[in-house]
Design a protein around this motif. Structure first.
Motif, PDB file in Angstrom:
ATOM      1  N   THR A 189       0.834  -1.209   0.000  1.00 40.13           N
ATOM      2  CA  THR A 189       0.000   0.000   0.000  1.00 40.13           C
ATOM      3  C   THR A 189       0.867   1.257   0.000  1.00 40.13           C
ATOM      4  OG1 THR A 189      -1.697  -1.197   1.252  1.00 40.13           O
ATOM      5  CG2 THR A 189      -1.860   1.204   1.198  1.00 40.13           C
ATOM      6  N   ALA A 190       1.943   1.240   0.771  1.00 43.37           N
ATOM      7  CA  ALA A 190       2.863   2.381   0.788  1.00 43.37           C
ATOM      8  C   ALA A 190       3.477   2.602  -0.596  1.00 43.37           C
ATOM      9  CB  ALA A 190       3.966   2.147   1.820  1.00 43.37           C
ATOM     10  N   TYR A 191       3.793   1.500  -1.279  1.00 40.04           N
ATOM     11  CA  TYR A 191       4.373   1.607  -2.629  1.00 40.04           C
ATOM     12  C   TYR A 191       3.362   2.201  -3.608  1.00 40.04           C
ATOM     13  CZ  TYR A 191       6.244   0.227  -7.153  1.00 40.04           C
ATOM     14  OH  TYR A 191       6.694   0.246  -8.458  1.00 40.04           O
ATOM     15  N   VAL A 192       2.123   1.768  -3.493  1.00 40.65           N
ATOM     16  CA  VAL A 192       1.081   2.298  -4.394  1.00 40.65           C
ATOM     17  C   VAL A 192       0.871   3.785  -4.147  1.00 40.65           C
ATOM     18  CG1 VAL A 192      -1.368   2.208  -4.991  1.00 40.65           C
ATOM     19  CG2 VAL A 192      -0.089   0.090  -4.647  1.00 40.65           C
ATOM     20  N   TYR A 193       0.813   4.188  -2.874  1.00 42.06           N
ATOM     21  CA  TYR A 193       0.688   5.612  -2.554  1.00 42.06           C
ATOM     22  C   TYR A 193       1.870   6.402  -3.137  1.00 42.06           C
ATOM     23  CZ  TYR A 193      -3.130   4.907   0.800  1.00 42.06           C
ATOM     24  OH  TYR A 193      -4.343   4.615   1.377  1.00 42.06           O
ATOM     25  N   PHE A 194       3.061   5.839  -2.994  1.00 36.94           N
ATOM     26  CA  PHE A 194       4.258   6.498  -3.521  1.00 36.94           C
ATOM     27  C   PHE A 194       4.169   6.666  -5.033  1.00 36.94           C
ATOM     28  CE2 PHE A 194       8.455   5.982  -5.508  1.00 36.94           C
ATOM     29  CZ  PHE A 194       9.100   7.112  -5.024  1.00 36.94           C
ATOM     30  N   ARG A 195       3.726   5.629  -5.723  1.00 37.69           N
ATOM     31  CA  ARG A 195       3.595   5.715  -7.180  1.00 37.69           C
ATOM     32  C   ARG A 195       2.562   6.765  -7.576  1.00 37.69           C
ATOM     33  NH1 ARG A 195       5.652   1.340 -10.469  1.00 37.69           N
ATOM     34  NH2 ARG A 195       4.523   2.404 -12.150  1.00 37.69           N
ATOM     35  N   LEU A 196       1.461   6.804  -6.852  1.00 37.77           N
ATOM     36  CA  LEU A 196       0.418   7.786  -7.159  1.00 37.77           C
ATOM     37  C   LEU A 196       0.922   9.212  -6.940  1.00 37.77           C
ATOM     38  CD1 LEU A 196      -2.719   6.063  -5.535  1.00 37.77           C
ATOM     39  CD2 LEU A 196      -2.226   6.288  -7.979  1.00 37.77           C
ATOM     40  N   LEU A 197       1.603   9.414  -5.826  1.00 34.85           N
ATOM     41  CA  LEU A 197       2.108  10.756  -5.518  1.00 34.85           C
ATOM     42  C   LEU A 197       3.215  11.173  -6.478  1.00 34.85           C
ATOM     43  CD1 LEU A 197       2.225  10.504  -1.613  1.00 34.85           C
ATOM     44  CD2 LEU A 197       0.668  11.930  -2.973  1.00 34.85           C
ATOM     45  N   SER A 198       4.117  10.253  -6.796  1.00 35.58           N
ATOM     46  CA  SER A 198       5.230  10.593  -7.687  1.00 35.58           C
ATOM     47  C   SER A 198       4.755  10.866  -9.112  1.00 35.58           C
ATOM     48  CB  SER A 198       6.268   9.457  -7.699  1.00 35.58           C
ATOM     49  OG  SER A 198       5.685   8.250  -8.182  1.00 35.58           O
ATOM     50  N   ASN A 199       3.619  10.301  -9.490  1.00 35.29           N
ATOM     51  CA  ASN A 199       3.060  10.551 -10.818  1.00 35.29           C
ATOM     52  C   ASN A 199       2.097  11.743 -10.834  1.00 35.29           C
ATOM     53  OD1 ASN A 199       4.435   8.410 -12.045  1.00 35.29           O
ATOM     54  ND2 ASN A 199       2.829   6.938 -11.515  1.00 35.29           N
ATOM     55  N   GLY A 200       1.994  12.404  -9.696  1.00 31.89           N
ATOM     56  CA  GLY A 200       1.160  13.604  -9.622  1.00 31.89           C
ATOM     57  C   GLY A 200      -0.331  13.335  -9.640  1.00 31.89           C
ATOM     58  N   VAL A 201      -0.731  12.134  -9.251  1.00 33.61           N
ATOM     59  CA  VAL A 201      -2.161  11.802  -9.234  1.00 33.61           C
ATOM     60  C   VAL A 201      -2.824  12.479  -8.043  1.00 33.61           C
ATOM     61  CG1 VAL A 201      -3.858   9.943  -9.033  1.00 33.61           C
ATOM     62  CG2 VAL A 201      -1.746   9.581 -10.349  1.00 33.61           C
ATOM     63  N   ASP A 202      -3.860  13.254  -8.305  1.00 34.11           N
ATOM     64  CA  ASP A 202      -4.560  13.944  -7.216  1.00 34.11           C
ATOM     65  C   ASP A 202      -6.056  13.624  -7.220  1.00 34.11           C
ATOM     66  OD1 ASP A 202      -5.254  15.212  -9.519  1.00 34.11           O
ATOM     67  OD2 ASP A 202      -4.713  17.238  -8.844  1.00 34.11           O
ATOM     68  N   VAL A 203      -6.400  12.478  -7.802  1.00 34.87           N
ATOM     69  CA  VAL A 203      -7.798  12.051  -7.838  1.00 34.87           C
ATOM     70  C   VAL A 203      -8.135  11.328  -6.536  1.00 34.87           C
ATOM     71  CG1 VAL A 203      -9.535  10.686  -9.067  1.00 34.87           C
ATOM     72  CG2 VAL A 203      -7.702  11.823 -10.349  1.00 34.87           C
ATOM     73  N   PHE A 204      -9.103  11.835  -5.817  1.00 37.31           N
ATOM     74  CA  PHE A 204      -9.454  11.270  -4.515  1.00 37.31           C
ATOM     75  C   PHE A 204      -9.851   9.803  -4.620  1.00 37.31           C
ATOM     76  CE2 PHE A 204     -12.973  10.123  -1.672  1.00 37.31           C
ATOM     77  CZ  PHE A 204     -12.335  10.203  -0.450  1.00 37.31           C
ATOM     78  N   MET A 205     -10.586   9.437  -5.660  1.00 31.61           N
ATOM     79  CA  MET A 205     -11.096   8.083  -5.789  1.00 31.61           C
ATOM     80  C   MET A 205      -9.967   7.056  -5.870  1.00 31.61           C
ATOM     81  SD  MET A 205     -13.742   6.236  -5.675  1.00 31.61           S
ATOM     82  CE  MET A 205     -14.955   7.558  -5.766  1.00 31.61           C
ATOM     83  N   ASP A 206      -8.844   7.397  -6.490  1.00 30.24           N
ATOM     84  CA  ASP A 206      -7.720   6.470  -6.574  1.00 30.24           C
ATOM     85  C   ASP A 206      -7.177   6.139  -5.179  1.00 30.24           C
ATOM     86  OD1 ASP A 206      -7.883   6.419  -9.314  1.00 30.24           O
ATOM     87  OD2 ASP A 206      -6.357   7.953  -9.616  1.00 30.24           O
ATOM     88  N   TYR A 207      -7.019   7.153  -4.363  1.00 28.71           N
ATOM     89  CA  TYR A 207      -6.534   6.939  -2.998  1.00 28.71           C
ATOM     90  C   TYR A 207      -7.581   6.216  -2.154  1.00 28.71           C
ATOM     91  CZ  TYR A 207      -2.810  10.186  -4.226  1.00 28.71           C
ATOM     92  OH  TYR A 207      -1.723  10.796  -4.827  1.00 28.71           O
ATOM     93  N   PHE A 208      -8.843   6.531  -2.396  1.00 26.65           N
ATOM     94  CA  PHE A 208      -9.927   5.890  -1.652  1.00 26.65           C
ATOM     95  C   PHE A 208      -9.970   4.391  -1.944  1.00 26.65           C
ATOM     96  CE2 PHE A 208     -14.368   4.434  -1.510  1.00 26.65           C
ATOM     97  CZ  PHE A 208     -14.648   4.664  -0.177  1.00 26.65           C
ATOM     98  N   ILE A 209      -9.878   4.026  -3.223  1.00 23.12           N
ATOM     99  CA  ILE A 209      -9.906   2.607  -3.602  1.00 23.12           C
ATOM    100  C   ILE A 209      -8.718   1.872  -3.013  1.00 23.12           C
ATOM    101  CG2 ILE A 209      -9.711   1.006  -5.554  1.00 23.12           C
ATOM    102  CD1 ILE A 209     -11.319   3.007  -7.206  1.00 23.12           C
ATOM    103  N   CYS A 210      -7.558   2.497  -3.064  1.00 18.58           N
ATOM    104  CA  CYS A 210      -6.350   1.896  -2.495  1.00 18.58           C
ATOM    105  C   CYS A 210      -6.517   1.650  -0.996  1.00 18.58           C
ATOM    106  CB  CYS A 210      -5.157   2.801  -2.762  1.00 18.58           C
ATOM    107  SG  CYS A 210      -3.594   2.165  -2.108  1.00 18.58           S
ATOM    108  N   THR A 211      -7.095   2.620  -0.299  1.00 19.47           N
ATOM    109  CA  THR A 211      -7.297   2.494   1.139  1.00 19.47           C
ATOM    110  C   THR A 211      -8.303   1.401   1.468  1.00 19.47           C
ATOM    111  OG1 THR A 211      -6.816   4.853   1.443  1.00 19.47           O
ATOM    112  CG2 THR A 211      -7.969   3.728   3.235  1.00 19.47           C
TER     113      THR A 211
END
Length: 204
Positions: free
Chosen positions: A160-182
């Motif tokens: 999960t930490a790796y997925v968050y890191f990938r999302l943040l490093s790619n500049g993803v700011d869509v709430f739903m992506d983080y919500f689904i991951c969580t």
């Protein structure tokens, strides 16, 4: 909650012959519990419980159910409900175990894609992670050991930490992506913890 439980319980209730065989294996305490929660079971199951209770002299007759001793109890909510018997425990364990194995397919597929289209080293590590996850999940079903759930929980945190890191490093700011991951993180954790709890209880 009680209505939902009753609907699903009715759909999953086996035929009378199988129920009768199960009631023969139940302890007096389990029979008594069914009688006190009889509104949540089918009429066939309740009648079998009554018949078995009379055979065991728990009840003198069906009229005894009117007494305060057999007053209907409401079901108590639990995040980790205890299986009624060994067969239910095995069925729940198999279901959770299969779901955890399936969870390992996603990093395997993603790792293969990553190897072929982007970073081969990163893809190889993700692929290895997925294969290790599948192995541990399958091993936990075959031969339960307390250390395996701990390894899976740790691996889930790292993934999960790796997925968050990938999302943040790619500049993803869509709430739903983080919500689904969580949500996936919490569901997997719940499955591992529930599997661990019901099998710890069964361990000698």
């Amino acid at each position: 909650m009680s209505k939902i439980y009753q609907i699903f319980h009715r759909k999953s209730t086996p035929d009378n012959r199988e129920l009768n065989e199960r009631f023969l294996e139940y302890t007096d305490e389990q029979i008594l519990k069914i009688l006190k929660q009889r509104t949540y079971y089918t009429q066939e199951a309740v009648q079998l419980a009554i018949d078995e209770a009379i055979k065991r002299k728990i009840l003198n007759s069906e009229q005894d159910l009117i007494s305060e001793k057999y007053r209907i109890e409401e079901l108590q909510f639990s995040w980790f409900p205890k299986p009624h018997n060994q067969e239910n425990r095995k069925r729940i364990s198999r279901s959770i175990g299969r779901s955890l194995v399936i969870c390992g397919v996603l990093p395997v597929v993603f790792g293969l894609v990553e190897m072929n289209t982007a970073d081969r080293t990163s893809g190889s590590l993700i692929l290895l992670f997925g294969l290790l996850w599948i192995f541990l999940s399958a091993q936990m079903q075959r031969s339960y050991h307390r250390v395996i759930p701990v390894l899976l929980l740790t691996a889930n945190v790292l993934a999960t930490a790796y997925v968050y890191f990938r999302l943040l490093s790619n500049g993803v700011d869509v709430f739903m992506d983080y919500f689904i991951c969580t949500v996936l993180f919490l569901l997997i954790n719940y499955g591992v913890v529930y599997f661990s709890r019901i099998n710890d209880r069964a361990a000698p």
